[in-house]
Write an enzyme that holds these catalytic residues in place. Structure first.
Site, PDB file in Angstrom:
ATOM      1  N   TYR A   1      15.439  -2.919  36.731  1.00 54.10           N
ATOM      2  CA  TYR A   1      14.572  -1.794  37.099  1.00 54.10           C
ATOM      3  C   TYR A   1      13.343  -1.750  36.186  1.00 54.10           C
ATOM      4  CZ  TYR A   1      13.330   3.079  38.235  1.00 54.10           C
ATOM      5  OH  TYR A   1      12.682   4.230  38.634  1.00 54.10           O
TER       6      TYR A   1
ATOM      7  N   LYS B   1       9.476  -2.672  37.415  1.00 55.78           N
ATOM      8  CA  LYS B   1       8.383  -1.694  37.396  1.00 55.78           C
ATOM      9  C   LYS B   1       7.234  -2.178  36.500  1.00 55.78           C
ATOM     10  CE  LYS B   1      10.051   1.678  40.042  1.00 55.78           C
ATOM     11  NZ  LYS B   1       9.419   2.139  41.274  1.00 55.78           N
TER      12      LYS B   1
ATOM     13  N   ASN C   1      12.047  11.931  34.354  1.00 60.05           N
ATOM     14  CA  ASN C   1      13.210  12.484  35.076  1.00 60.05           C
ATOM     15  C   ASN C   1      12.836  13.675  35.939  1.00 60.05           C
ATOM     16  OD1 ASN C   1      14.341  11.141  32.565  1.00 60.05           O
ATOM     17  ND2 ASN C   1      16.177  11.482  33.788  1.00 60.05           N
TER      18      ASN C   1
ATOM     19  N   ARG D   1      13.441  11.157  25.412  1.00 63.18           N
ATOM     20  CA  ARG D   1      12.449  11.023  26.477  1.00 63.18           C
ATOM     21  C   ARG D   1      11.634  12.307  26.573  1.00 63.18           C
ATOM     22  NH1 ARG D   1      13.680   7.305  30.253  1.00 63.18           N
ATOM     23  NH2 ARG D   1      13.298   5.441  29.079  1.00 63.18           N
TER      24      ARG D   1
HETATM   25  N1  NAD Z   1      13.622  10.575  40.598  1.00 54.54           N
HETATM   26  C1  NAD Z   1      13.170  10.248  39.402  1.00 54.54           C
HETATM   27  O1  NAD Z   1      13.486  10.927  38.409  1.00 54.54           O
HETATM   28  C2  NAD Z   1      12.257   9.064  39.239  1.00 54.54           C
HETATM   29  C3  NAD Z   1      11.848   8.733  37.933  1.00 54.54           C
HETATM   30  C4  NAD Z   1      11.013   7.641  37.757  1.00 54.54           C
HETATM   31  C5  NAD Z   1      10.546   6.924  38.839  1.00 54.54           C
HETATM   32  N2  NAD Z   1      10.938   7.262  40.087  1.00 54.54           N
HETATM   33  C6  NAD Z   1      10.445   6.440  41.213  1.00 54.54           C
HETATM   34  O2  NAD Z   1      10.153   7.221  42.343  1.00 54.54           O
HETATM   35  C7  NAD Z   1      10.503   6.519  43.540  1.00 54.54           C
HETATM   36  C8  NAD Z   1      11.468   7.347  44.366  1.00 54.54           C
HETATM   37  O3  NAD Z   1      12.644   7.590  43.596  1.00 54.54           O
HETATM   38  P1  NAD Z   1      13.810   8.581  44.085  1.00 54.54           P
HETATM   39  O4  NAD Z   1      14.416   9.152  42.871  1.00 54.54           O
HETATM   40  O5  NAD Z   1      13.312   9.459  45.119  1.00 54.54           O
HETATM   41  O6  NAD Z   1      14.854   7.504  44.654  1.00 54.54           O
HETATM   42  P2  NAD Z   1      15.491   7.347  46.104  1.00 54.54           P
HETATM   43  O7  NAD Z   1      16.470   6.219  45.985  1.00 54.54           O
HETATM   44  O8  NAD Z   1      15.990   8.654  46.610  1.00 54.54           O
HETATM   45  O9  NAD Z   1      14.237   6.907  46.998  1.00 54.54           O
HETATM   46  C9  NAD Z   1      13.832   5.583  47.136  1.00 54.54           C
HETATM   47  C10 NAD Z   1      13.728   5.272  48.628  1.00 54.54           C
HETATM   48  O10 NAD Z   1      13.252   3.934  48.784  1.00 54.54           O
HETATM   49  C11 NAD Z   1      14.002   3.317  49.812  1.00 54.54           C
HETATM   50  N3  NAD Z   1      13.936   1.868  49.609  1.00 54.54           N
HETATM   51  C12 NAD Z   1      14.350   1.171  48.511  1.00 54.54           C
HETATM   52  N4  NAD Z   1      14.113  -0.139  48.705  1.00 54.54           N
HETATM   53  C13 NAD Z   1      13.550  -0.269  49.929  1.00 54.54           C
HETATM   54  C14 NAD Z   1      13.092  -1.369  50.682  1.00 54.54           C
HETATM   55  N5  NAD Z   1      13.151  -2.638  50.225  1.00 54.54           N
HETATM   56  N6  NAD Z   1      12.551  -1.145  51.915  1.00 54.54           N
HETATM   57  C15 NAD Z   1      12.461   0.120  52.408  1.00 54.54           C
HETATM   58  N7  NAD Z   1      12.880   1.213  51.719  1.00 54.54           N
HETATM   59  C16 NAD Z   1      13.420   1.013  50.504  1.00 54.54           C
HETATM   60  C17 NAD Z   1      15.390   3.901  49.682  1.00 54.54           C
HETATM   61  O11 NAD Z   1      16.190   3.764  50.835  1.00 54.54           O
HETATM   62  C18 NAD Z   1      15.071   5.349  49.357  1.00 54.54           C
HETATM   63  O12 NAD Z   1      14.930   6.119  50.525  1.00 54.54           O
HETATM   64  C19 NAD Z   1      11.108   5.176  43.101  1.00 54.54           C
HETATM   65  O13 NAD Z   1      10.103   4.180  43.144  1.00 54.54           O
HETATM   66  C20 NAD Z   1      11.497   5.443  41.667  1.00 54.54           C
HETATM   67  O14 NAD Z   1      11.493   4.271  40.896  1.00 54.54           O
HETATM   68  C21 NAD Z   1      11.802   8.312  40.322  1.00 54.54           C
END
Ligand code: NAD
Length: 311
Positions: free
Chosen positions: A145, A149, A174, A275
């Site tokens: 991961y 990124k 987060n 963090r």
């Molecule tokens: N939630 C957090 O605290 C947080 C923190 C840092 C970064 N992020 C980033 O924000 C974004 C969303 O995170 P989230 O927490 O909502 O996670 P999540 O898993 O709920 O959402 C990610 C979505 O991407 C889709 N996905 C993944 N790979 C795919 C692919 N190859 N093709 C099509 N769809 C795909 C998944 O099915 C899912 O619906 C991510 O990029 C994550 O790295 C989130």
């Protein structure tokens, strides 16, 4: 505007779709449901400005027509998910980022990458400023991961410098709120689920490690502001309100009335000890600060999980 949101059926991206539609834009969400769910966008199914396309964005972006904005949000994001889906996670950062940036280049669209505070690894600088390069274990279990990124950020900057694509990079800290999965392994749903079932909360290590939790509506507000700003370099979006895992466990037990207390388990490998975002850049460059207080955000989140558990 016509806007593409990769991963649009995920937790954060589905809230982003809601916000963009409320601003009057047309939104196409592309998702393969690897960690997300159609349920997160079911309320949008009748919306005339919304379309959900099922596809793996690491392989293809099967959507016709030109986009004005591309938000690349797709990636497994919780530690449980990306340890179980190492190659999907690496490809979401690499191949999917490349495809989305090529599309942005072809369409003349603005592009935003959802990056993460995990690019800072287990940080030696606190709070984390965007100029800090991080302390990441490149071969540890979390590296699929963190390094994906970091690669995605490098690809994004290369596309900006070489192809002239207008790019933005948000480093998300987060985030919590409704539509998280109860079993995604992140601390907030884990604690809420245990508390609502009347079980003791599992605290890893001695519970003195810290996190800073941002409510999801604040996050997506910051993300859209960043897209519409002129800030090319990475921008932290998160809530600087930092707390220990012990304090979080106490707060959730109090909110839910759970009297089962806590139990301690060994700390997972490479779990960051602290963090907290430095949000000076977001405050000064975007006029953004988080609005939803911790008590309010936790109350809304607990209410959501309580409903999920009872349905
Ligand atoms: N939630 C957090 O605290 C947080 C923190 C840092 C970064 N992020 C980033 O924000 C974004 C969303 O995170 P989230 O927490 O909502 O996670 P999540 O898993 O709920 O959402 C990610 C979505 O991407 C889709 N996905 C993944 N790979 C795919 C692919 N190859 N093709 C099509 N769809 C795909 C998944 O099915 C899912 O619906 C991510 O990029 C994550 O790295 C989130």
């Amino acid at each position: 505007m016509r806007i593409l949101v990769t991963g649009g059926a995920g937790f954060v991206p589905s809230h982003l779709c809601d916000l963009l539609l409320s601003q009057g834009h047309e939104v196409v969400a592309v998702d393969n449901f690897v960690t997300g769910s159609a349920r997160n966008v079911a309320h949008l199914s009748e919306h005339p400005g919304f379309r959900l396309v099922v596809a793996d964005v690491s392989r293809e972006l099967p959507v016709e027509g030109r986009f004005d904005r591309i938000y690349h949000m797709a990636s497994p994001a919780s530690p449980i998910d990306y340890v179980q889906l190492p190659f999907e996670t690496l490809l979401a950062g690499s191949d999917a980022t490349k495809l989305a940036l090529e599309r942005a280049r072809a369409d003349g669209a603005r592009f935003l990458l959802a990056s993460t505070s995990e690019v800072y690894g287990d940080p030696t600088v606190h709070p984390q400023v965007e100029g800090y390069w991080g302390n990441v274990n490149p071969i540890g279990p979390r590296s699929v991961y963190d390094e994906a990124k970091r690669y995605a950020e490098a690809f994004t900057m290369a596309a900006h410098r070489t192809w002239g694509v207008p790019t933005r990079i948000v480093r998300i800290f987060n985030t919590y709120g409704p539509r998280m999965r109860l079993d995604d392994g992140r601390v907030m749903p884990a604690f809420c689920g245990q508390a609502l079932r009347g079980e003791p909360l599992t605290v890893f290590g001695d519970g003195t490690q810290t996190r800073s939790f941002c409510y999801v509506s604040d996050l997506v507000d910051g993300i859209t502001r960043l897209m519409e700003s002129e800030l090319v370099g990475p921008c932290n979006i998160g809530n600087p309100h930092e707390m220990t895992m012990l304090a979080l466990a106490d707060a959730i037990n109090r909110t839910t009335g759970n009297t089962a207390g806590i139990v301690f388990r060994p700390l997972p490998t490479d779990d960051p000890t602290q963090r907290r975002p430095d949000i000076t850049r977001a405050r000064e460059g975007l006029g953004w600060t988080p609005k939803v207080g911790f008590e309010e955000g936790v109350a809304r989140t607990v209410a959501y999980f309580a409903e999920r558990l009872s349905s």
